[in-house]
Motif scaffolding. Sequence first.
Motif, short mmCIF file in Angstrom:
data_model
loop_
_atom_site.label_atom_id
_atom_site.label_comp_id
_atom_site.label_asym_id
_atom_site.label_seq_id
_atom_site.Cartn_x
_atom_site.Cartn_y
_atom_site.Cartn_z
N LEU A 128 0.81 -1.22 0.00
CA LEU A 128 0.00 0.00 0.00
C LEU A 128 0.85 1.27 0.00
O LEU A 128 0.35 2.34 -0.32
CB LEU A 128 -0.94 0.00 1.20
N LEU A 129 2.12 1.15 0.37
CA LEU A 129 2.98 2.32 0.42
C LEU A 129 4.00 2.36 -0.72
O LEU A 129 4.91 3.17 -0.71
CB LEU A 129 3.70 2.38 1.77
N PRO B 110 -5.44 9.80 3.76
CA PRO B 110 -5.66 8.67 2.87
C PRO B 110 -7.09 8.14 2.81
O PRO B 110 -7.33 7.08 2.25
CB PRO B 110 -4.72 7.61 3.42
N LEU C 152 2.24 8.65 2.69
CA LEU C 152 1.22 8.34 3.69
C LEU C 152 -0.14 8.99 3.42
O LEU C 152 -1.09 8.75 4.15
CB LEU C 152 1.71 8.73 5.09
N LEU D 186 -0.84 6.07 -0.40
CA LEU D 186 -1.68 5.16 0.38
C LEU D 186 -3.13 5.23 -0.06
O LEU D 186 -3.78 4.21 -0.29
CB LEU D 186 -1.54 5.47 1.87
N ASN E 10 -3.46 3.66 -3.66
CA ASN E 10 -3.33 2.21 -3.66
C ASN E 10 -4.51 1.53 -2.99
O ASN E 10 -4.94 0.45 -3.42
CB ASN E 10 -2.02 1.78 -3.00
N ARG E 11 -5.07 2.14 -1.96
CA ARG E 11 -6.24 1.56 -1.29
C ARG E 11 -7.44 1.49 -2.23
O ARG E 11 -8.31 0.65 -2.07
CB ARG E 11 -6.61 2.39 -0.05
#
Length: 177
Positions: free
Chosen positions: A6-7, A96, A123, A127, A130-131
Motif C-alpha cells: 500500500l505504500l 488517505p 502516507l 496510500l 493504492n487503497r
Amino acid sequence: MAGKSLLRPDLIVAGPVSELSFEWLKQRHVAGLILDLDDTLLALGEQIVNTKVMDWVARARLEFNLWIVSNNPNRPFIESIALSLSLPYVNRAAKPSRRALRRVLEEMQLLPEQVAIVGDRLLTDVLAGNRLGLVTVLVEPPGPSRILRGRLLRAVERLVFPDVLIRPTGNPSVGRS
C-alpha cells in the motif's frame, strides 16, 4: 491488488510533476489524473504555481481529465489556484481516506484503474491511491518548501520507508511494470 504494498507507488519521478511522462501514463491506459496541490503542483508556502508546472498542466489537460484533490482546508486558497489552472478541485479531502477520491472518480466517469493519483507523500497520496486501486505516482516538490512542515514530513517518510524512496543514480524515474 494482491501482492502490492500500500505504500509503494507505481512510479517514482525523480523530479517535480512537470517531469512526469505522459507516455508512461498512456501506456497504462490512464485517462484521468488526480493531482495533489501542496508540494506537488505548488511548493508549500508559495502562492502562485510556477511556469513549468502551469505549462505541464496545460499540456496534460489536452490528454487527461484533471482534478485537484487536496487535504488543505483553506478553500479560498485552493479555489484561487484551481481557477488559475482552470481545474475542478476538492479541498479537505482527508487523504488517505478514499471518500473524496471516489467522488472525483464518479465526476470523471472513470474506473480506478484508468486514473492516476499524483502526489508528493507516501502516507496520504500513495496510500489513498493504492487503497482504491488507482495508478500511483510519487513526485518531488516543484521547488523548495518555505514551510518546515513539508521538509520534516518528507524526511520522516524517507527514514521510515527508505527502500521506496531511494532512486538509482542516473535513472530519472523508477516504476513497476
